[in-house]
Design a protein around this motif. Sequence first.
Motif, PDB file in Angstrom:
ATOM      1  N   GLN A 158       0.737  -1.182   0.069  1.00 20.11           N
ATOM      2  CA  GLN A 158      -0.261  -0.047   0.006  1.00 20.11           C
ATOM      3  C   GLN A 158       1.010   1.266  -0.073  1.00 20.11           C
ATOM      4  OE1 GLN A 158      -3.160  -0.303   2.804  1.00 20.11           O
ATOM      5  NE2 GLN A 158      -2.768   1.784   3.471  1.00 20.11           N
ATOM      6  N   TYR A 159       2.003   1.079   0.847  1.00 19.70           N
ATOM      7  CA  TYR A 159       2.788   2.418   1.025  1.00 19.70           C
ATOM      8  C   TYR A 159       3.770   2.545  -0.235  1.00 19.70           C
ATOM      9  CZ  TYR A 159       1.765   3.278   5.988  1.00 19.70           C
ATOM     10  OH  TYR A 159       1.227   3.212   7.080  1.00 19.70           O
ATOM     11  N   GLN A 160       4.031   1.483  -0.873  1.00 17.19           N
ATOM     12  CA  GLN A 160       4.740   1.389  -2.136  1.00 17.19           C
ATOM     13  C   GLN A 160       4.105   2.061  -3.279  1.00 17.19           C
ATOM     14  OE1 GLN A 160       6.138  -2.631  -1.765  1.00 17.19           O
ATOM     15  NE2 GLN A 160       8.235  -1.971  -1.338  1.00 17.19           N
ATOM     16  N   ILE A 161       2.768   1.670  -3.294  1.00 18.95           N
ATOM     17  CA  ILE A 161       1.963   2.191  -4.602  1.00 18.95           C
ATOM     18  C   ILE A 161       1.671   3.670  -4.170  1.00 18.95           C
ATOM     19  CG2 ILE A 161      -0.305   1.626  -3.697  1.00 18.95           C
ATOM     20  CD1 ILE A 161       1.045   0.908  -7.162  1.00 18.95           C
ATOM     21  N   GLN A 162       1.516   4.161  -2.999  1.00 22.87           N
ATOM     22  CA  GLN A 162       1.144   5.475  -2.713  1.00 22.87           C
ATOM     23  C   GLN A 162       2.496   6.215  -2.961  1.00 22.87           C
ATOM     24  OE1 GLN A 162      -0.242   4.998   1.141  1.00 22.87           O
ATOM     25  NE2 GLN A 162      -2.348   4.968   0.426  1.00 22.87           N
ATOM     26  N   LEU A 163       3.545   5.911  -2.926  1.00 23.22           N
ATOM     27  CA  LEU A 163       4.962   6.560  -3.074  1.00 23.22           C
ATOM     28  C   LEU A 163       5.065   6.396  -4.695  1.00 23.22           C
ATOM     29  CD1 LEU A 163       7.253   5.280  -0.170  1.00 23.22           C
ATOM     30  CD2 LEU A 163       6.570   7.425  -0.766  1.00 23.22           C
ATOM     31  N   ALA A 164       4.698   5.593  -5.206  1.00 21.19           N
ATOM     32  CA  ALA A 164       4.485   5.366  -6.779  1.00 21.19           C
ATOM     33  C   ALA A 164       3.939   6.577  -7.457  1.00 21.19           C
ATOM     34  CB  ALA A 164       4.190   4.066  -7.305  1.00 21.19           C
ATOM     35  N   GLN A 165       2.790   6.572  -6.731  1.00 20.47           N
ATOM     36  CA  GLN A 165       1.846   8.008  -7.098  1.00 20.47           C
ATOM     37  C   GLN A 165       2.805   9.134  -6.891  1.00 20.47           C
ATOM     38  OE1 GLN A 165      -1.379   7.943  -8.824  1.00 20.47           O
ATOM     39  NE2 GLN A 165      -1.132  10.106  -8.877  1.00 20.47           N
ATOM     40  N   MET A 166       3.173   9.454  -5.895  1.00 17.60           N
ATOM     41  CA  MET A 166       3.873  10.704  -5.738  1.00 17.60           C
ATOM     42  C   MET A 166       5.149  10.769  -6.549  1.00 17.60           C
ATOM     43  SD  MET A 166       4.235  10.370  -1.480  1.00 17.60           S
ATOM     44  CE  MET A 166       5.604  11.623  -1.404  1.00 17.60           C
ATOM     45  N   MET A 167       5.677   9.901  -7.116  1.00 17.64           N
ATOM     46  CA  MET A 167       6.968   9.725  -7.918  1.00 17.64           C
ATOM     47  C   MET A 167       6.514  10.182  -9.241  1.00 17.64           C
ATOM     48  SD  MET A 167       9.798   9.199  -6.848  1.00 17.64           S
ATOM     49  CE  MET A 167       9.255  10.115  -5.094  1.00 17.64           C
ATOM     50  N   CYS A 217       8.563   5.490 -10.176  1.00 16.17           N
ATOM     51  CA  CYS A 217       7.049   5.123 -10.302  1.00 16.17           C
ATOM     52  C   CYS A 217       7.215   3.435 -10.656  1.00 16.17           C
ATOM     53  CB  CYS A 217       6.195   6.071 -11.453  1.00 16.17           C
ATOM     54  SG  CYS A 217       4.725   5.416 -11.029  1.00 16.17           S
ATOM     55  N   LEU A 218       7.883   3.018 -11.566  1.00 16.37           N
ATOM     56  CA  LEU A 218       7.813   1.642 -12.177  1.00 16.37           C
ATOM     57  C   LEU A 218       8.494   0.890 -11.255  1.00 16.37           C
ATOM     58  CD1 LEU A 218       8.805   1.839 -15.917  1.00 16.37           C
ATOM     59  CD2 LEU A 218       6.642   0.880 -15.047  1.00 16.37           C
ATOM     60  N   VAL A 219       9.617   0.968 -10.713  1.00 19.42           N
ATOM     61  CA  VAL A 219      10.382   0.461  -9.525  1.00 19.42           C
ATOM     62  C   VAL A 219       9.394   0.241  -8.235  1.00 19.42           C
ATOM     63  CG1 VAL A 219      12.212   0.361  -7.840  1.00 19.42           C
ATOM     64  CG2 VAL A 219      12.545   1.190 -10.373  1.00 19.42           C
ATOM     65  N   LEU A 220       8.706   1.322  -7.895  1.00 16.93           N
ATOM     66  CA  LEU A 220       7.705   1.071  -6.613  1.00 16.93           C
ATOM     67  C   LEU A 220       6.573   0.175  -7.236  1.00 16.93           C
ATOM     68  CD1 LEU A 220       8.154   4.568  -5.302  1.00 16.93           C
ATOM     69  CD2 LEU A 220       8.596   2.739  -4.121  1.00 16.93           C
ATOM     70  N   CYS A 221       6.221   0.285  -8.330  1.00 14.44           N
ATOM     71  CA  CYS A 221       4.943  -0.669  -8.826  1.00 14.44           C
ATOM     72  C   CYS A 221       5.380  -1.823  -8.581  1.00 14.44           C
ATOM     73  CB  CYS A 221       4.516  -0.218 -10.046  1.00 14.44           C
ATOM     74  SG  CYS A 221       3.587   1.216 -10.130  1.00 14.44           S
ATOM     75  N   ASP A 222       6.596  -2.252  -9.185  1.00  8.47           N
ATOM     76  CA  ASP A 222       7.141  -3.568  -9.041  1.00  8.47           C
ATOM     77  C   ASP A 222       7.447  -3.933  -7.675  1.00  8.47           C
ATOM     78  OD1 ASP A 222       8.634  -6.080 -10.342  1.00  8.47           O
ATOM     79  OD2 ASP A 222      10.216  -4.974  -9.450  1.00  8.47           O
ATOM     80  N   ARG A 223       7.900  -3.343  -6.906  1.00  9.40           N
ATOM     81  CA  ARG A 223       8.242  -3.764  -5.542  1.00  9.40           C
ATOM     82  C   ARG A 223       6.741  -3.889  -4.668  1.00  9.40           C
ATOM     83  NH1 ARG A 223      11.824  -6.194  -6.054  1.00  9.40           N
ATOM     84  NH2 ARG A 223      11.465  -6.630  -3.648  1.00  9.40           N
ATOM     85  N   LYS A 282      11.999   9.776 -18.780  1.00 15.34           N
ATOM     86  CA  LYS A 282      10.863  10.716 -18.815  1.00 15.34           C
ATOM     87  C   LYS A 282      10.600  11.057 -20.492  1.00 15.34           C
ATOM     88  CE  LYS A 282      10.626  15.687 -17.933  1.00 15.34           C
ATOM     89  NZ  LYS A 282      11.004  16.583 -17.101  1.00 15.34           N
ATOM     90  N   GLY A 283      11.547  10.959 -21.224  1.00 11.72           N
ATOM     91  CA  GLY A 283      11.195  11.434 -22.739  1.00 11.72           C
ATOM     92  C   GLY A 283      10.396  10.342 -23.406  1.00 11.72           C
ATOM     93  N   THR A 284      10.465   9.079 -22.961  1.00  9.12           N
ATOM     94  CA  THR A 284       9.780   7.906 -23.750  1.00  9.12           C
ATOM     95  C   THR A 284       8.226   7.629 -23.287  1.00  9.12           C
ATOM     96  OG1 THR A 284      10.994   6.319 -22.543  1.00  9.12           O
ATOM     97  CG2 THR A 284      12.039   7.010 -24.613  1.00  9.12           C
ATOM     98  N   MET A 285       8.466   8.017 -21.968  1.00  4.52           N
ATOM     99  CA  MET A 285       7.025   7.586 -21.283  1.00  4.52           C
ATOM    100  C   MET A 285       5.995   8.677 -20.976  1.00  4.52           C
ATOM    101  SD  MET A 285       7.808   4.517 -18.524  1.00  4.52           S
ATOM    102  CE  MET A 285       6.019   4.248 -18.170  1.00  4.52           C
ATOM    103  N   LYS A 286       4.832   8.550 -21.319  1.00  7.62           N
ATOM    104  CA  LYS A 286       3.883   9.721 -21.213  1.00  7.62           C
ATOM    105  C   LYS A 286       3.164   9.376 -19.913  1.00  7.62           C
ATOM    106  CE  LYS A 286       3.147   9.966 -26.151  1.00  7.62           C
ATOM    107  NZ  LYS A 286       2.935   8.873 -27.183  1.00  7.62           N
ATOM    108  N   PRO A 287       2.818  10.679 -19.084  1.00  3.91           N
ATOM    109  CA  PRO A 287       2.208  10.616 -18.096  1.00  3.91           C
ATOM    110  C   PRO A 287       0.793   9.521 -18.163  1.00  3.91           C
ATOM    111  CG  PRO A 287       2.688  12.840 -18.548  1.00  3.91           C
ATOM    112  CD  PRO A 287       3.090  11.801 -19.766  1.00  3.91           C
ATOM    113  N   GLU A 288       0.002   9.568 -19.089  1.00  8.45           N
ATOM    114  CA  GLU A 288      -0.923   8.758 -19.389  1.00  8.45           C
ATOM    115  C   GLU A 288      -0.985   7.534 -19.135  1.00  8.45           C
ATOM    116  OE1 GLU A 288      -0.198  10.897 -22.372  1.00  8.45           O
ATOM    117  OE2 GLU A 288      -0.921  12.547 -21.304  1.00  8.45           O
ATOM    118  N   GLU A 289       0.116   6.829 -19.850  1.00  7.75           N
ATOM    119  CA  GLU A 289       0.580   5.497 -19.685  1.00  7.75           C
ATOM    120  C   GLU A 289       1.068   5.088 -18.323  1.00  7.75           C
ATOM    121  OE1 GLU A 289       4.103   5.799 -22.478  1.00  7.75           O
ATOM    122  OE2 GLU A 289       2.791   5.133 -24.153  1.00  7.75           O
ATOM    123  N   VAL A 290       1.678   6.124 -17.748  1.00  8.58           N
ATOM    124  CA  VAL A 290       2.231   5.875 -16.216  1.00  8.58           C
ATOM    125  C   VAL A 290       0.941   5.659 -15.514  1.00  8.58           C
ATOM    126  CG1 VAL A 290       3.399   6.636 -14.165  1.00  8.58           C
ATOM    127  CG2 VAL A 290       4.476   6.835 -16.510  1.00  8.58           C
TER     128      VAL A 290
END
Length: 171
Positions: free
Chosen positions: A38-47, A56-62, A123-131
Amino acid sequence: MKNYSLSPRLHSDSDFTFPTYSDSNILNCIMDFQKLAQYQIQLAQMMRNHNQFHNCLVLCDRAMFSMAKAIYVHRNQVIPSSFNLSVTDLLRLIHKNAESSLDIVLFMSTVHYLISREECASKGTMKPEEVDKLLYRTDHILKRLSRRMVADPAMQYNSEKGDIGYGLKTP
């Protein structure tokens, strides 16, 4: 405590039953891993909000790995001294003979692959909508995995009930 092997019980169907956790340490461990996810996904949102897409990807994975560890403890009713589990072991732990479980395994392995290729998560290859979609899908998977272990909805994973204060919005 000794480190237990994953292989003997990987394919049992016990994760769809809700045991009466006679050992409160087992339930506490499961709940701790869920809270960590739960904390990791919320930190991913902050990232994500700070355009730190790789973090953000790393935190989703964790977060998904944390929930997989909770499933391991739930299924085996044992708390290993350490979790030296490979990606393959954790993915086998999640997989069931159902199409939806195969989707979860595929998503987890894709996210894990993406974080190993840092240039793809720049940052250059990923779009915020994809994240945003990635965050939403990860959150949805964490909720589904939590329901496999805990019958009481108040005790299940929920990204919106954490102490950090960042809830996920549906895309």
